[in-house]
Design a protein around this motif. Sequence first.
Motif, mmCIF file in Angstrom:
data_model
loop_
_atom_site.group_PDB
_atom_site.id
_atom_site.type_symbol
_atom_site.label_atom_id
_atom_site.label_comp_id
_atom_site.label_asym_id
_atom_site.label_seq_id
_atom_site.Cartn_x
_atom_site.Cartn_y
_atom_site.Cartn_z
ATOM 1 N N ALA A 1 -8.529 -6.216 5.517
ATOM 2 C CA ALA A 1 -9.536 -6.715 4.577
ATOM 3 C C ALA A 1 -9.186 -6.303 3.149
ATOM 4 C CB ALA A 1 -10.919 -6.195 4.961
ATOM 5 N N LEU A 2 -8.700 -5.076 2.970
ATOM 6 C CA LEU A 2 -8.308 -4.621 1.629
ATOM 7 C C LEU A 2 -7.204 -5.511 1.061
ATOM 8 C CD1 LEU A 2 -8.363 -0.767 2.192
ATOM 9 C CD2 LEU A 2 -9.805 -2.011 0.571
ATOM 10 N N ARG A 3 -6.214 -5.809 1.886
ATOM 11 C CA ARG A 3 -5.140 -6.678 1.398
ATOM 12 C C ARG A 3 -5.676 -8.080 1.115
ATOM 13 N NH1 ARG A 3 1.160 -7.192 2.965
ATOM 14 N NH2 ARG A 3 1.149 -5.434 1.523
ATOM 15 N N MET A 4 -6.571 -8.570 1.948
ATOM 16 C CA MET A 4 -7.112 -9.918 1.743
ATOM 17 C C MET A 4 -7.848 -10.052 0.418
ATOM 18 S SD MET A 4 -8.611 -12.076 4.980
ATOM 19 C CE MET A 4 -9.679 -10.778 5.485
ATOM 20 N N VAL A 5 -8.526 -8.974 -0.012
ATOM 21 C CA VAL A 5 -9.264 -9.054 -1.285
ATOM 22 C C VAL A 5 -8.413 -8.618 -2.470
ATOM 23 C CG1 VAL A 5 -11.482 -8.709 -0.112
ATOM 24 C CG2 VAL A 5 -10.291 -6.726 -1.116
ATOM 25 N N MET B 1 0.838 -1.189 0.000
ATOM 26 C CA MET B 1 0.000 0.000 0.000
ATOM 27 C C MET B 1 0.879 1.248 0.000
ATOM 28 S SD MET B 1 -2.887 -1.073 2.822
ATOM 29 C CE MET B 1 -3.989 -2.454 2.505
ATOM 30 N N LYS B 2 0.346 2.323 -0.546
ATOM 31 C CA LYS B 2 1.062 3.591 -0.559
ATOM 32 C C LYS B 2 0.200 4.687 0.062
ATOM 33 C CE LYS B 2 4.294 2.938 -4.380
ATOM 34 N NZ LYS B 2 4.851 3.544 -5.618
ATOM 35 N N LEU B 3 0.827 5.495 0.890
ATOM 36 C CA LEU B 3 0.141 6.596 1.548
ATOM 37 C C LEU B 3 -0.077 7.728 0.552
ATOM 38 C CD1 LEU B 3 -0.890 7.938 4.161
ATOM 39 C CD2 LEU B 3 1.463 8.709 4.571
ATOM 40 N N GLY B 4 -1.340 8.121 0.370
ATOM 41 C CA GLY B 4 -1.674 9.146 -0.609
ATOM 42 C C GLY B 4 -2.533 10.254 -0.038
ATOM 43 N N VAL B 5 -2.682 11.313 -0.823
ATOM 44 C CA VAL B 5 -3.525 12.452 -0.443
ATOM 45 C C VAL B 5 -4.275 12.913 -1.682
ATOM 46 C CG1 VAL B 5 -3.528 14.892 0.263
ATOM 47 C CG2 VAL B 5 -2.093 13.244 1.483
ATOM 48 N N MET B 6 -5.543 13.270 -1.483
ATOM 49 C CA MET B 6 -6.338 13.903 -2.533
ATOM 50 C C MET B 6 -6.075 15.409 -2.491
ATOM 51 S SD MET B 6 -10.449 13.727 -3.022
ATOM 52 C CE MET B 6 -11.265 14.505 -4.415
ATOM 53 N N SER B 7 -5.707 15.998 -3.591
ATOM 54 C CA SER B 7 -5.094 17.326 -3.627
ATOM 55 C C SER B 7 -5.952 18.522 -3.199
ATOM 56 C CB SER B 7 -4.544 17.601 -5.033
ATOM 57 O OG SER B 7 -5.600 17.700 -5.981
ATOM 58 N N ILE C 1 -0.435 -1.242 5.647
ATOM 59 C CA ILE C 1 0.487 -2.363 5.466
ATOM 60 C C ILE C 1 1.326 -2.044 4.231
ATOM 61 C CG2 ILE C 1 0.684 -4.849 5.134
ATOM 62 C CD1 ILE C 1 -2.189 -5.064 6.298
ATOM 63 N N TYR C 2 2.598 -1.777 4.429
ATOM 64 C CA TYR C 2 3.443 -1.262 3.357
ATOM 65 C C TYR C 2 4.196 -2.339 2.584
ATOM 66 C CZ TYR C 2 2.769 3.471 5.215
ATOM 67 O OH TYR C 2 2.221 4.661 5.636
ATOM 68 N N GLU C 3 4.706 -3.330 3.276
ATOM 69 C CA GLU C 3 5.600 -4.283 2.642
ATOM 70 C C GLU C 3 4.836 -5.447 2.015
ATOM 71 O OE1 GLU C 3 8.614 -5.559 5.339
ATOM 72 O OE2 GLU C 3 9.264 -3.514 5.831
#
Length: 321
Positions: A274-278, A1-7, A311-313
Motif C-alpha cells: 500500500a505504501l508503494r501504491m500511494v 524502500m530503505k531499511l532504517g532504524v530510529m537511534s 520492497i527494495y527495487e
Amino acid sequence: MKLGVMSPVLGGMSLRQMIEYLSSLGVQSLELGCGGYPGKAHCDAADFLAHPEKIEELKQMLAENHMDLPALACHGNPLHPDKAIAGRFESDFDNAVLLAEKLGVKTLVAFSGCPGDCPESKYPNWVTCPWPDDFLKILDWQWSEKLIPYWKKTAAFAEAHGVTHVAFEMHPGFCVYNPETMLKLRAEVGPVLGANFDPSHLIWQGIDPVAAVRYLKGAIYHVHAKDTKVDPYNTAVNGVLDTKRYSDEANRSWIFRTVGYGLDYAKWKEIMSALRMVGYDYAISIEHEDGLMSPGEGLDKAIEFLKEVMIYEEKGSMWWV
C-alpha cells in the motif's frame, strides 16, 4: 524502500559504534534522535550547532558506512500548558530544524502537541469524546487558539530553513492522533505538515493500517516499523482505552511489539504494498519499544522480518501487457 532504524534503541552505544553496528546488520538509513522525547544520547542538536566539526564528523561516519539520514527525530509537546516544559520542547525543535538545515535533511519527525483546556491549565487535556458538550468547547479552543496558530508559525520557520516535511506521528494523547486529525491540521497549515506513519499507534485504536495508508495518500513523509498486539481477552473485558503502565504486559489491553509479533507477514506485506501504491518509497525506520524483548534481540528480529516484506527495487516494466 530503505531499511532504517530510529537511534534511541541503541542509546548505550556511542554515535560511531551505533552507526557501524547498524551498518553491519544491513541497515541503510538512520533516523537520528536529537531532542524531545527521543532524547540526545547520540546527538544534542544545540551542541552540534555550536561545534560544526561534529556535523562534519557525522556526515563522514554516514558516508563511510553507506548509510543515509532521511530524518531527524525530535518528538515533544511544544503546546504543553506549563510554559517551561513547552519552552524546552520548542527549543529542541528549533535547534533540530537548524541542524537539519546544516545536514541537508528535509524531514523532521514530531508530535503535534496537546495544550490544556484553558489558559490557566497545568496539564495537557486530550479530548476523546464529544459529550458532555464541555469537551467540544475544549477541542475548539485547543485547535483555534493554540494548535493551528502555533503550527502556522512553526511550519513557516521550518520551511525557511529547508525543512520541507514536518512528519507528525499520529499518537493518542496529542491533538493529531489519527488520519482524520492529521489531514485536518494539514489543511489549515499547508503541505509542509504530513504523517510519520507508525501503525502501532493506529492498530490499538481499531484502525486498519492499509486503509490509513490509502487515506493519507500524498501526505506520508516518513514511516516507523513498530507493531502492536491487542490482547483479545483483556480487551473483551476493558476495551482498548488502557491507562495501565506499559510494564504491566499481562493485564494491559494491548502492548507494543517488535514487527511480526502483532500483525503477521501477510498484513505487513499489505502495508508495504500500500505504501508503494500511494507513492511512498523511502525509509522504513524500526522503532523498538517491545517490553518482552531486549533491544538487541528485538532489533535483530525486526530487521530479519522486514527484509522479507519490504520492497527494495524499482518497479519493473509490465512486460505481460
